[in-house]
Design a protein around this motif. Structure first.
Motif, mmCIF file in Angstrom:
data_model
loop_
_atom_site.group_PDB
_atom_site.id
_atom_site.type_symbol
_atom_site.label_atom_id
_atom_site.label_comp_id
_atom_site.label_asym_id
_atom_site.label_seq_id
_atom_site.Cartn_x
_atom_site.Cartn_y
_atom_site.Cartn_z
ATOM 1 N N VAL A 29 0.894 -1.149 0.000
ATOM 2 C CA VAL A 29 0.000 0.000 0.000
ATOM 3 C C VAL A 29 0.934 1.200 0.000
ATOM 4 O O VAL A 29 2.059 1.103 0.483
ATOM 5 N N GLY A 30 0.468 2.329 -0.487
ATOM 6 C CA GLY A 30 1.295 3.518 -0.643
ATOM 7 C C GLY A 30 2.429 3.730 0.336
ATOM 8 O O GLY A 30 3.517 4.081 -0.047
ATOM 9 N N TYR A 31 2.222 3.499 1.604
ATOM 10 C CA TYR A 31 3.262 3.838 2.580
ATOM 11 C C TYR A 31 3.878 2.627 3.273
ATOM 12 O O TYR A 31 4.610 2.778 4.261
ATOM 13 N N GLY A 32 3.632 1.434 2.796
ATOM 14 C CA GLY A 32 4.230 0.274 3.449
ATOM 15 C C GLY A 32 3.849 -1.031 2.788
ATOM 16 O O GLY A 32 3.128 -1.048 1.783
ATOM 17 N N GLU A 33 4.335 -2.114 3.386
ATOM 18 C CA GLU A 33 4.119 -3.443 2.809
ATOM 19 C C GLU A 33 3.997 -4.481 3.915
ATOM 20 O O GLU A 33 4.688 -4.408 4.925
ATOM 21 N N LEU A 34 3.096 -5.434 3.694
ATOM 22 C CA LEU A 34 2.982 -6.601 4.567
ATOM 23 C C LEU A 34 3.758 -7.728 3.896
ATOM 24 O O LEU A 34 3.499 -8.059 2.734
ATOM 25 N N ASP A 35 4.704 -8.315 4.611
ATOM 26 C CA ASP A 35 5.565 -9.330 4.009
ATOM 27 C C ASP A 35 4.813 -10.630 3.712
ATOM 28 O O ASP A 35 4.841 -11.117 2.585
#
Length: 130
Positions: free
Chosen positions: A32-38
């Motif tokens: 998502v625009g400001y981060g990531e779920l591994d």
């Protein structure tokens, strides 16, 4: 090995570890625009291999081993807050009910520089406040 390759290697090892422990991988690298779920997964249990209702969001941190430093130490308060927000976004986007139980786990992968042996450490429910 550059940081992107190192991270991908650690995530691959973490997925293998989780599958061996009875988890089903639902997704990887949800950005998502400001981060990531591994890693997003569910745990199997019982004789019928039914999946538990709760969702596990797994943050993976990979490092080349050094004295006195653990990869999981990199999941600080700001990162934890970001992960909680990302989890809510993923649950909403995938139409899960508001009350579905979920937790945020951390997997630390340390790679020995001399032998290239990897050590995987799993910390279930590592992020509180979910």
């Amino acid at each position: 090995m550059n940081t992107k390759k190192l991270g991908n290697f650690g995530e691959d090892l973490a997925c293998e570890y989780l599958v061996e422990k009875g988890y089903k991988i639902l997704g990887r690298n949800y950005a998502v625009g400001y981060g990531e779920l591994d890693i997003i997964c569910r745990k199997r249990w019982g004789v019928r291999n039914i999946f538990r209702r709760s969702i596990h969001f797994v943050e993976v941190k990979t490092i080349i081993a050094s004295d006195g430093f653990s990869p999981e130490d990199r999941v600080d308060y700001a990162k934890q807050r970001k992960l909680r927000n990302l989890c809510q976004i993923w649950l909403n986007k995938n139409h899960f009910p508001q009350d579905i139980p979920y937790q945020i786990d951390v997997i630390g992968v340390s790679i020995e520089s001399a032998t290239h042996k990897a050590n995987v450490h799993y910390f279930p429910n590592a992020v509180e406040g979910v």
